[in-house]
Write a protein that holds these residues in place. Structure first.
Motif, mmCIF file in Angstrom:
data_model
loop_
_atom_site.group_PDB
_atom_site.id
_atom_site.type_symbol
_atom_site.label_atom_id
_atom_site.label_comp_id
_atom_site.label_asym_id
_atom_site.label_seq_id
_atom_site.Cartn_x
_atom_site.Cartn_y
_atom_site.Cartn_z
ATOM 1 N N SER A 1 9.168 0.981 -42.652
ATOM 2 C CA SER A 1 8.416 -0.268 -42.727
ATOM 3 C C SER A 1 9.143 -1.395 -42.000
ATOM 4 C CB SER A 1 8.184 -0.652 -44.195
ATOM 5 O OG SER A 1 7.443 -1.850 -44.279
ATOM 6 N N VAL A 2 10.462 -1.461 -42.197
ATOM 7 C CA VAL A 2 11.250 -2.506 -41.536
ATOM 8 C C VAL A 2 11.199 -2.344 -40.021
ATOM 9 C CG1 VAL A 2 13.595 -3.377 -41.149
ATOM 10 C CG2 VAL A 2 12.786 -2.961 -43.478
ATOM 11 N N MET A 3 11.325 -1.128 -39.548
ATOM 12 C CA MET A 3 11.310 -0.893 -38.105
ATOM 13 C C MET A 3 9.935 -1.206 -37.509
ATOM 14 S SD MET A 3 14.357 -0.278 -37.550
ATOM 15 C CE MET A 3 14.205 0.016 -35.790
ATOM 16 N N ASP A 4 8.881 -0.841 -38.243
ATOM 17 C CA ASP A 4 7.520 -1.148 -37.769
ATOM 18 C C ASP A 4 7.306 -2.657 -37.673
ATOM 19 O OD1 ASP A 4 6.913 1.508 -37.577
ATOM 20 O OD2 ASP A 4 5.820 1.614 -39.482
ATOM 21 N N LEU A 5 7.764 -3.368 -38.695
ATOM 22 C CA LEU A 5 7.602 -4.823 -38.697
ATOM 23 C C LEU A 5 8.463 -5.481 -37.624
ATOM 24 C CD1 LEU A 5 7.542 -5.452 -42.553
ATOM 25 C CD2 LEU A 5 5.674 -5.950 -40.971
ATOM 26 N N LYS A 6 9.648 -4.913 -37.418
ATOM 27 C CA LYS A 6 10.555 -5.489 -36.419
ATOM 28 C C LYS A 6 9.965 -5.395 -35.015
ATOM 29 C CE LYS A 6 15.315 -5.315 -34.720
ATOM 30 N NZ LYS A 6 16.605 -4.581 -34.720
ATOM 31 N N SER A 7 9.265 -4.306 -34.744
ATOM 32 C CA SER A 7 8.706 -4.107 -33.404
ATOM 33 C C SER A 7 7.288 -4.660 -33.267
ATOM 34 C CB SER A 7 8.699 -2.615 -33.060
ATOM 35 O OG SER A 7 7.909 -1.894 -33.996
ATOM 36 N N ALA A 8 6.706 -5.103 -34.379
ATOM 37 C CA ALA A 8 5.324 -5.605 -34.337
ATOM 38 C C ALA A 8 5.253 -6.943 -33.607
ATOM 39 C CB ALA A 8 4.779 -5.756 -35.752
ATOM 40 N N GLU A 9 4.121 -7.169 -32.971
ATOM 41 C CA GLU A 9 3.893 -8.442 -32.282
ATOM 42 C C GLU A 9 3.316 -9.440 -33.277
ATOM 43 O OE1 GLU A 9 1.273 -10.104 -28.500
ATOM 44 O OE2 GLU A 9 1.815 -7.985 -28.595
ATOM 45 N N ILE A 10 3.972 -10.567 -33.446
ATOM 46 C CA ILE A 10 3.498 -11.526 -34.441
ATOM 47 C C ILE A 10 2.454 -12.453 -33.833
ATOM 48 C CG2 ILE A 10 5.691 -11.423 -35.667
ATOM 49 C CD1 ILE A 10 6.300 -14.222 -34.630
ATOM 50 N N GLU A 11 1.744 -13.135 -34.709
ATOM 51 C CA GLU A 11 0.652 -14.001 -34.279
ATOM 52 C C GLU A 11 1.143 -15.151 -33.400
ATOM 53 O OE1 GLU A 11 -2.579 -13.824 -34.724
ATOM 54 O OE2 GLU A 11 -2.716 -12.148 -36.126
ATOM 55 N N GLU A 12 0.261 -15.589 -32.533
ATOM 56 C CA GLU A 12 0.558 -16.741 -31.675
ATOM 57 C C GLU A 12 0.720 -18.001 -32.526
ATOM 58 O OE1 GLU A 12 -1.886 -19.744 -28.707
ATOM 59 O OE2 GLU A 12 -2.906 -18.116 -29.745
ATOM 60 N N GLY A 13 1.616 -18.865 -32.100
ATOM 61 C CA GLY A 13 1.724 -20.182 -32.725
ATOM 62 C C GLY A 13 2.996 -20.434 -33.498
ATOM 63 N N TYR A 14 3.715 -19.377 -33.854
ATOM 64 C CA TYR A 14 4.964 -19.574 -34.591
ATOM 65 C C TYR A 14 6.042 -20.129 -33.659
ATOM 66 C CZ TYR A 14 3.343 -17.061 -38.751
ATOM 67 O OH TYR A 14 2.668 -16.685 -39.887
ATOM 68 N N THR A 15 6.927 -20.930 -34.232
ATOM 69 C CA THR A 15 8.043 -21.461 -33.451
ATOM 70 C C THR A 15 9.087 -20.360 -33.247
ATOM 71 O OG1 THR A 15 9.273 -22.177 -35.409
ATOM 72 C CG2 THR A 15 7.687 -23.747 -34.472
ATOM 73 N N MET A 16 9.970 -20.573 -32.297
ATOM 74 C CA MET A 16 11.041 -19.601 -32.052
ATOM 75 C C MET A 16 11.959 -19.489 -33.265
ATOM 76 S SD MET A 16 10.335 -18.269 -29.230
ATOM 77 C CE MET A 16 11.814 -17.270 -29.090
ATOM 78 N N ASP A 17 12.132 -20.597 -33.977
ATOM 79 C CA ASP A 17 12.962 -20.563 -35.192
ATOM 80 C C ASP A 17 12.351 -19.642 -36.241
ATOM 81 O OD1 ASP A 17 14.810 -22.291 -34.141
ATOM 82 O OD2 ASP A 17 13.936 -24.091 -35.059
ATOM 83 N N ALA A 18 11.021 -19.689 -36.370
ATOM 84 C CA ALA A 18 10.345 -18.827 -37.343
ATOM 85 C C ALA A 18 10.479 -17.361 -36.943
ATOM 86 C CB ALA A 18 8.871 -19.211 -37.457
ATOM 87 N N VAL A 19 10.350 -17.091 -35.656
ATOM 88 C CA VAL A 19 10.489 -15.716 -35.159
ATOM 89 C C VAL A 19 11.898 -15.201 -35.448
ATOM 90 C CG1 VAL A 19 10.460 -14.247 -33.109
ATOM 91 C CG2 VAL A 19 8.745 -16.058 -33.370
ATOM 92 N N ALA A 20 12.896 -16.053 -35.198
ATOM 93 C CA ALA A 20 14.289 -15.657 -35.435
ATOM 94 C C ALA A 20 14.552 -15.441 -36.925
ATOM 95 C CB ALA A 20 15.233 -16.723 -34.880
ATOM 96 N N SER A 21 13.999 -16.332 -37.762
ATOM 97 C CA SER A 21 14.221 -16.195 -39.208
ATOM 98 C C SER A 21 13.538 -14.939 -39.744
ATOM 99 C CB SER A 21 13.711 -17.434 -39.949
ATOM 100 O OG SER A 21 12.295 -17.472 -40.007
ATOM 101 N N ARG A 22 12.400 -14.597 -39.164
ATOM 102 C CA ARG A 22 11.695 -13.376 -39.565
ATOM 103 C C ARG A 22 12.549 -12.148 -39.262
ATOM 104 N NH1 ARG A 22 8.886 -9.630 -36.860
ATOM 105 N NH2 ARG A 22 7.042 -8.632 -37.814
ATOM 106 N N GLN A 23 13.123 -12.100 -38.067
ATOM 107 C CA GLN A 23 13.955 -10.958 -37.690
ATOM 108 C C GLN A 23 15.223 -10.893 -38.541
ATOM 109 O OE1 GLN A 23 11.544 -9.400 -36.152
ATOM 110 N NE2 GLN A 23 12.876 -8.632 -34.513
ATOM 111 N N GLY A 24 15.835 -12.047 -38.760
ATOM 112 C CA GLY A 24 17.044 -12.085 -39.583
ATOM 113 C C GLY A 24 16.774 -11.653 -41.011
ATOM 114 N N LEU A 25 15.649 -12.103 -41.540
ATOM 115 C CA LEU A 25 15.277 -11.741 -42.909
ATOM 116 C C LEU A 25 15.002 -10.246 -43.024
ATOM 117 C CD1 LEU A 25 14.629 -12.662 -45.781
ATOM 118 C CD2 LEU A 25 12.303 -13.188 -45.022
ATOM 119 N N LEU A 26 14.348 -9.688 -42.025
ATOM 120 C CA LEU A 26 14.066 -8.250 -42.039
ATOM 121 C C LEU A 26 15.351 -7.433 -42.129
ATOM 122 C CD1 LEU A 26 11.185 -7.585 -39.459
ATOM 123 C CD2 LEU A 26 11.223 -6.944 -41.878
#
Length: 337
Positions: A20-45
């Motif tokens: 599940s973690v690997m699938d989420l890590k490689s998934a394309e997230i929705e448009e509109g998130y800031t780079m900080d949010a993208v980074a925090s998502r990866q770090g949290l995963l």
């Protein structure tokens, strides 16, 4: 919330967690998130993966039925990533609950854009569930909430999700209006009904506007369905019908021609009857006056025989002598011919 973040059940094995973690890590997230949010998502995963795989206090022991001793502590900087993940795995209620509380906190100010985006996406998820269950109004209301959230920040001005949401709301407005108008007349539905009547008024206004577009495809069907769900008072109060009837008389005007597309004779006849019924039952002479005006205009514009309805209006207005005089005059003209 440890396992909820990555969308796996409480009884999940370690290999399920990794997948599940690997699938989420490689998934394309929705448009509109800031780079900080993208980074925090990866770090949290990565943090969640490590804790769930190597620190038993966060997972407990499934075989021995020992619950986790600790819950994940998510700092403010990672909250946008957490809500992003939760909405991705379908935890829409959790996203909405956490988001509504979080955005009111002073510490959330730097992260409001991303929090609102996750909340809006969660509302879109709720809308999808509603549409899948054929609950159009439920889905419509969720989309309207998403639109409201996205309009809260200027930073969402050019985001695709906002334009898609607004377009969907326009397309769904007629069906949603009919569904809400068809709800039982109960106190708990009163506010929704008022909203539906306001939406109906706006749809007709758009339809009558020569330079505006509207998503109603079949006006006679739509209005007849709507009127069948309305009480006489609601029909009467919907629009300035006597003014519209006067406009209708001028057959050559663009407004008159456009009106005939939107409001056909059958619908206008229902309006006439609603005025007569309400005026008679409530003893409101002005409504009978308006009914008489509508009747005269329909006779002039449609060439339809509404002598009985017109005579009834004159009778209710106490203009029997005028009615008799006109009848005598008509008979004389017939004899002369």
């Amino acid at each position: 919330m440890n396992l909820q973040l990555i969308g796996v059940p409480d009884q999940a094995e370690k290999d399920e967690v990794v997948k599940s973690v690997m699938d989420l890590k490689s998934a394309e997230i929705e448009e509109g998130y800031t780079m900080d949010a993208v980074a925090s998502r990866q770090g949290l995963l990565m943090d969640v993966r490590d804790k769930l795989l190597f620190e038993p206090e966060y997972t407990g022991n499934i075989k021995e039925k020992i619950p986790p001793k600790s819950s994940l502590r998510i700092p403010w900087a990672w909250l946008p990533g957490a809500l992003c993940l939760l909405q991705e795995v379908g935890e829409v209620k959790l996203v909405q609950d956490i988001g509504h509380v979080a955005v009111q906190h002073p510490d959330a100010k730097p992260y409001v854009h991303d929090l609102l985006l996750s909340m809006a996406l969660a509302e879109c998820g709720t809308a999808k569930i509603g549409f899948e269950k054929n609950k159009v109004s439920q889905g419509f209301e969720a989309l309207a909430c998403a639109q409201s959230l996205l309009r809260n920040k200027k930073s969402f001005g050019k985001i695709t999700l906002l334009s898609q949401t607004e377009e969907s709301l326009e397309e769904l407005a007629p069906a949603c209006t009919l569904e809400l108008l068809g709800m039982p007349h109960l106190p708990e539905n009163a506010e929704r009904r008022r909203g539906a009547i306001a939406a109906l008024r706006e749809l007709v206004r758009q339809g009558l506007g020569v330079e505006t577009s509207c998503r109603v495809q079949d006006w006679p069907y739509f209005l007849s369905q709507a009127f069948n769900r309305l009480m006489a008072l609601e029909i009467v109060d919907l629009l300035p019908w006597d003014d519209l009837a006067i406009t209708r008389k001028n057959k050559k005007s663009l407004e008159s021609q456009n009106q005939r597309v939107v409001i056909d004779f059958n619908c206008f006849y229902m309006v006439l009857i609603a005025h007569i019924a309400l005026g008679f039952s409530s003893k409101q002479k002005e409504l009978i006056d308006k009914a008489k005006t509508i009747c005269e205009c329909l006779i002039a514009s449609e060439g339809t025989d509404l002598k009985f309805e017109e005579a009834f209006c004159l009778f209710l207005l106490g203009q029997v002598s005028f009615l008799l005089e006109r009848q005598v005059g008509l008979q004389k003209r017939m004899l002369l011919h």
